[in-house]
Design an enzyme around this catalytic site. Structure first.
Site, PDB file in Angstrom:
ATOM      1  N   HIS A 154      36.455  49.817  37.501  1.00 22.68           N
ATOM      2  CA  HIS A 154      37.245  51.018  37.195  1.00 22.68           C
ATOM      3  C   HIS A 154      37.453  51.065  35.680  1.00 22.68           C
ATOM      4  CE1 HIS A 154      38.814  50.616  41.538  1.00 22.68           C
ATOM      5  NE2 HIS A 154      37.780  51.441  41.474  1.00 22.68           N
ATOM      6  N   GLU A 174      40.696  50.645  33.545  1.00 24.49           N
ATOM      7  CA  GLU A 174      41.431  49.381  33.657  1.00 24.49           C
ATOM      8  C   GLU A 174      40.925  48.437  32.569  1.00 24.49           C
ATOM      9  OE1 GLU A 174      40.956  48.596  37.886  1.00 24.49           O
ATOM     10  OE2 GLU A 174      41.733  50.590  38.310  1.00 24.49           O
ATOM     11  N   HIS A 183      40.843  43.785  37.833  1.00 21.48           N
ATOM     12  CA  HIS A 183      41.319  45.181  37.835  1.00 21.48           C
ATOM     13  C   HIS A 183      42.711  45.300  37.203  1.00 21.48           C
ATOM     14  CE1 HIS A 183      38.425  47.108  40.721  1.00 21.48           C
ATOM     15  NE2 HIS A 183      38.116  45.835  40.865  1.00 21.48           N
ATOM     16  N   GLU A 216      44.722  41.947  40.132  1.00 23.43           N
ATOM     17  CA  GLU A 216      45.321  43.181  39.592  1.00 23.43           C
ATOM     18  C   GLU A 216      46.345  42.814  38.519  1.00 23.43           C
ATOM     19  OE1 GLU A 216      44.500  46.246  40.356  1.00 23.43           O
ATOM     20  OE2 GLU A 216      43.459  46.083  42.304  1.00 23.43           O
TER      21      GLU A 216
HETATM   22 ZN    ZN Z   1      40.723  48.967  39.932  1.00 23.78          ZN
END
Ligand code: ZN
Length: 378
Positions: free
Chosen positions: A166, A169, A259, A335
């Site tokens: 992504h 990010e 991420h 994350e």
């Molecule tokens: Zn992500």
């Protein structure tokens, strides 16, 4: 007269109207997709003006629930980024600044430029124990660099780390930079220890097209790469297709996918509980790794995160699920927050580029403890 521009690499904003010093803006959709949330723009001729910025389509973004606790960043030199008080009133995201200089930049998180990415890759591969083991191509023919750190002696475990599926990010690529700097530092005991036990494969940027286009989640074809791992069509998602093929060739004993989460103000792992092949051993490794990392750094939290998936809800298009199922290995999504870690708040910088890099160092420390327990695929 105030000027607004995002016509540069990674930029994203649309000027709607300037009335006095009140600037109304919209966030643009990702290229070929309706996803949106990332913004990065320049305001010029603003010195000593009381500027108010209103993003008036904030309710229409992918994760509007993130706005009430969001604090954006600004910078005069694009190197040092500071937090700026941010307000959300159900449809508009607002922030105000009286800039000290004529040009100021605003963003959702400190950007990680493509120039810096190219420098990172070349800085790594001129070291003796790093090589470009393979290179894929994005939709727009940009290289997807797969770096191998250390030798690949048959007894060593294969650890894979991929970052920035992504593109917004960017903390994920700051993390990758921290990981490479530690692994390539010959004075680091943690690096020497891990490279005696394992070969590390790193893709620092899975999505260069999306990064340059200023996308939130998607690649040049409008595909969310972290939902593509079951399909893996080389014409739509060549980036994930390339990496999975290399994994098939080399083998995977542990996989980390890096991420950031717009909404949840903690650093946490998402596991692969819902996959068919989820075994007691995978559950044990997952639990152990979380415990080890939380003991090493207070920046990692075991208590927060997503609901574990179940066989009914599991999405096999997510990289970690597909890889865990195929290779029967510990497979985790890491994350990091966009704004701050609520357990360790920093009012000036929030969750920063340096903290993302330090987390990577701490992950290497924790890998040293978990790696002896891993299965070996080949
Ligand atoms: Zn992500």
């Amino acid at each position: 007269m105030i000027n607004i521009s995002s016509n540069f690499e990674g930029g994203n904003i649309k000027l709607i109207e300037i009335a006095e010093n009140n600037i109304q803006l919209h966030i643009n959709d990702d290229h070929n997709s309706a996803e949106k949330q990332w913004f990065y723009f320049q305001a010029s001729q603003v010195k000593n003006l009381n500027c108010k910025f209103d993003i008036t389509n904030a309710l229409d973004v992918s994760y509007p629930e993130a706005w009430p606790t969001c604090t954006i960043v600004y910078s005069y030199d694009r190197k040092h980024w500071q937090r700026l008080a941010t307000h959300y009133d159900e449809h508009t995201l607002s922030f105000s600044l009286k800039p000290e200089h004529d040009i100021v930049y605003f963003s959702l998180f400190p950007p990680y430029s493509y120039q810096r990415h190219l420098d990172l890759i070349t800085r790594a591969i001129i070291q003796d124990n790093c090589q470009l083991v393979a290179c894929g191509q994005s939709i727009y023919n940009r290289p997807i660099e797969l770096l191998q750190i250390g030798d690949n002696a048959a007894n060593k475990k294969n650890i894979w780390v991929i970052a920035r599926q992504h593109p917004a990010e960017t903390m994920a690529e700051w993390f990758a930079e921290g990981m490479l700097e530690t692994l390539l530092n010959s004075k680091s005991k943690d690096a020497c220890n891990i490279l005696e036990q394992a070969t590390i494969y790193i893709v620092p940027n899975m999505n260069p097209d999306g990064s340059i286009l200023g996308n939130l989640r998607t690649n040049g074809a409008g595909v969310d790469l972290n939902r593509s791992w079951l399909r893996l069509d080389p014409s739509k998602e060549p980036e994930s297709h390339f990496v999975f093929k290399q994994m098939e060739k080399i083998g995977v004993d542990l996989f980390l996918d890096i991420h950031g989460d717009e909404d949840i103000p903690y650093t946490f792992f998402a596991g692969t509980e819902g996959i068919k092949g989820y075994s007691k051993q995978l559950a044990h490794l997952d639990k152990n790794f979380r415990e080890i990392l939380s003991q090493i750094t207070p920046d990692f939290s075991q208590e927060n995160g997503y609901e574990p998936s179940t066989p009914d809800t599991v999405d096999m298009g997510i990289a970690t699920n597909r890889v865990a199922q195929r290779f029967n290995c510990l497979s985790l999504t890491l994350e990091m927050p966009f704004t701050d870690n609520k357990y360790q708040p920093d009012s000036e910088l929030g969750w920063s580029t340096d903290r993302s890099k330090r987390l990577a160092e701490n992950i290497i420390k924790s890998l040293n403890i978990i790696v002896p327990e891993l299965n070996h695929s080949s």
